[in-house]
Design a protein around this motif. Structure first.
Motif: not given
Length: 93
Positions: A70-82
């Motif tokens: 949902s959140k990756f490294d503090g951002t939800g933007t493009n989190a799903s890319g991980n």
């Protein structure tokens, strides 16, 4: 020169994990969970994990595990890319 992050108070990891599993049959199971972490001054990461297990024999497990962020490294933007899909075979001797 020695670098010491603990002197700055940023050498801490706060982590939360919540999981649940359900095995309606001895040979079939599903699991799900939520995770969240914060590492000192670094950005937050959180998401969910889902897993399906098949136990075709007493000492063997085959499964698929999906991790969604949902959140990756503090951002939800493009989190799903991980997001990841992991297939596994587990055998005990």
């Amino acid at each position: 020169q020695t670098l010491d992050a603990s002197a700055e108070g940023k050498n801490t990891l706060k982590s939360l994990h919540a999981n649940a599993s359900y095995y309606p049959k001895q040979w079939l199971g599903v699991s799900g969970g939520y995770f969240a972490s914060r590492n000192g001054g670094n950005p937050d990461t959180n998401g969910f994990i889902g897993e399906v297990d098949l136990n075709p024999w007493e000492n063997t497990r085959v499964g698929l595990q999906y991790t969604g962020y949902s959140k990756f490294d503090g951002t939800g933007t493009n989190a799903s890319g991980n997001n990841t899909l992991f297939a596994f075979l587990w055998m005990a001797f």
